[in-house]
Every structure is written in structure tokens, then in C-alpha cells.
Motif scaffolding. Structure first.
Motif, mmCIF file in Angstrom:
data_model
loop_
_atom_site.group_PDB
_atom_site.id
_atom_site.type_symbol
_atom_site.label_atom_id
_atom_site.label_comp_id
_atom_site.label_asym_id
_atom_site.label_seq_id
_atom_site.Cartn_x
_atom_site.Cartn_y
_atom_site.Cartn_z
ATOM 1 N N HIS A 1 0.825 -1.212 0.000
ATOM 2 C CA HIS A 1 0.000 0.000 0.000
ATOM 3 C C HIS A 1 0.862 1.266 0.000
ATOM 4 N N ILE A 2 2.154 1.098 0.136
ATOM 5 C CA ILE A 2 3.093 2.212 -0.045
ATOM 6 C C ILE A 2 3.672 2.170 -1.460
ATOM 7 N N ILE A 3 4.085 0.991 -1.892
ATOM 8 C CA ILE A 3 4.737 0.843 -3.200
ATOM 9 C C ILE A 3 3.791 1.169 -4.349
ATOM 10 N N MET A 4 2.580 0.591 -4.322
ATOM 11 C CA MET A 4 1.661 0.752 -5.457
ATOM 12 C C MET A 4 1.253 2.212 -5.675
ATOM 13 N N PRO A 5 0.835 2.950 -4.627
ATOM 14 C CA PRO A 5 0.504 4.350 -4.905
ATOM 15 C C PRO A 5 1.729 5.186 -5.255
ATOM 16 N N PHE A 6 2.908 4.797 -4.737
ATOM 17 C CA PHE A 6 4.125 5.522 -5.094
ATOM 18 C C PHE A 6 4.392 5.385 -6.595
ATOM 19 N N ILE A 7 4.263 4.163 -7.099
ATOM 20 C CA ILE A 7 4.419 3.960 -8.544
ATOM 21 C C ILE A 7 3.349 4.759 -9.284
ATOM 22 N N GLY A 8 2.125 4.726 -8.767
ATOM 23 C CA GLY A 8 1.043 5.485 -9.386
ATOM 24 C C GLY A 8 1.306 6.978 -9.388
ATOM 25 N N PHE B 1 -2.944 1.857 -6.419
ATOM 26 C CA PHE B 1 -2.194 2.315 -7.595
ATOM 27 C C PHE B 1 -3.017 3.360 -8.346
ATOM 28 N N SER B 2 -4.296 3.064 -8.553
ATOM 29 C CA SER B 2 -5.184 4.005 -9.241
ATOM 30 C C SER B 2 -5.296 5.313 -8.478
ATOM 31 N N VAL B 3 -5.406 5.202 -7.149
ATOM 32 C CA VAL B 3 -5.461 6.410 -6.327
ATOM 33 C C VAL B 3 -4.152 7.181 -6.465
ATOM 34 N N GLY B 4 -3.039 6.460 -6.505
ATOM 35 C CA GLY B 4 -1.741 7.105 -6.694
ATOM 36 C C GLY B 4 -1.663 7.871 -7.996
ATOM 37 N N GLY C 1 -0.905 11.755 -8.009
ATOM 38 C CA GLY C 1 0.246 12.277 -8.745
ATOM 39 C C GLY C 1 -0.118 13.479 -9.587
ATOM 40 N N MET C 2 -1.358 13.497 -10.053
ATOM 41 C CA MET C 2 -1.811 14.629 -10.856
ATOM 42 C C MET C 2 -2.222 15.814 -9.992
ATOM 43 N N SER C 3 -2.547 15.546 -8.713
ATOM 44 C CA SER C 3 -3.038 16.633 -7.862
ATOM 45 C C SER C 3 -1.936 17.318 -7.063
#
Length: 184
Positions: A51-58, A120-123, A127-129
């Protein structure tokens, strides 16, 4: 700390709880298998890490990837959960078959990926915000770890009450949650 910063942290905390509820729900079903406390601790830490890695990639790819990829990851996550749940239900009826997906080794990786794909999707959107990345990632990891532990321990307690039917219930929960992701 300004009111705006506090508001942003509170918003991220609620987002972390929402993402962690996936892990809680799925862990409730997975906890109904005979899982030792040491394994529960490890599973929670692995899911928190994902839950840290996936949004970070996102977040890193947030401005470069279209929103269609987010729907694709949701589809994969839902299908993985349905598959894991169906396997649990079928193995409860056929005691001769060995469990294909267990929360160890590659099964643990599939489990962690399936509950963290939505992050990941949330990431991507974070990333855009331009949100504070480190605070978001830490909250996502800590909250999902704690909720995973809570779900697995609660599932373990329910297993003691339900006996052999707990694996069917756990598999049904995973299937239902996967179907909810796919069609809800």
C-alpha cells in the motif's frame, strides 16, 4: 501547521482508511484459514508495504498514464479476489485438493497485489493533484497494515466459532468482494 494542511492530512487519512478497508475485508476472509499470529503479522506488514509501493508507482506515473489503466488494474484485482475466493470454497468441499493460494510465498504476493491495486489508481490521481507524497504513502501503509491485522485476527476468531464452514464463508467473502470490485 495551517488549517489547510490539517485538512489535507485529514482527507488523506480518510482516503487511507477507505483503501485499507479493502485489505480489512479481504483479510477477514483470509483470516478464516488456519493462520498463525506470526504469519498474520507478516501478512499485515507485506500488505502495508504494497500500500506504499503501489501508490508511489502510481504517483510517479500519474501525469504520464491515462485513466484507462486505472480501470484495468481494478479489473485485475477483482478477478484475483474472485479466483482466490473460489479456490477456497472449492477446496472446502474437496478435502483431497491442496490449497493453491495460501498467504505464503507467491500466494502472499498475489494477495497483497490484489488488495493494493486500487491504491495504484489512487496514486495516479494523487500524482496529478500534487499531494504531499510522503504523508500520503505513510498513512496508506500504516492504516492498511493495522486494518489487515484487525481483519485477520477477527477472521481467526470467527473461524473458531464456525469450524469447517469458515473456509466456505471466507471464500464467499473474497468472491463477493471481488465481484463488488468488478461490478459494483
Amino acid at each position: 501547521m495551517s488549517v489547510y494542511q490539517i485538512g489535507e492530512i485529514v482527507s488523506l487519512l480518510f482516503m487511507a482508511i477507505a483503501l485499507g478497508m479493502d485489505a480489512f475485508s479481504v483479510s477477514l476472509g483470509m483470516g478464516m484459514q488456519q493462520v498463525r499470529l506470526k504469519r498474520i503479522a507478516l501478512i499485515g506488514l507485506i500488505i502495508g508495504l504494497f500500500h506504499i509501493i503501489m501508490p508511489f508507482i502510481g504517483i510517479l506515473l500519474g501525469q504520464a498514464i491515462s485513466t484507462q489503466i486505472g480501470q484495468f488494474t481494478t479489473l485485475i484485482g477483482g478477478l484475483l479476489l474472485v479466483g482466490i475466493g473460489a479456490q477456497m470454497v472449492f477446496s472446502a468441499f474437496n478435502h483431497d485438493t491442496k490449497k493453491i493460494v495460501q498467504p505464503v510465498g507467491i500466494g502472499l504476493l498475489f494477495f497483497a497485489i490484489s488488495v493494493s491495486l486500487d491504491s495504484f489508481s489512487v496514486g495516479l490521481s494523487l500524482g496529478m493533484s500534487g499531494v504531499k507524497t510522503m504523508i500520503a504513502l505513510m498513512l496508506f501503509g500504516i492504516v492498511s497494515t493495522v486494518l489487515t491485522w484487525a481483519g485477520m485476527i477477527l477472521g481467526k476468531k470467527v473461524h473458531g466459532l464456525l469450524g469447517v464452514y469458515s473456509e466456505i464463508l471466507g471464500g464467499s467473502i473474497l468472491c463477493g468482494f471481488g465481484l463488488n470490485i468488478l461490478f459494483g
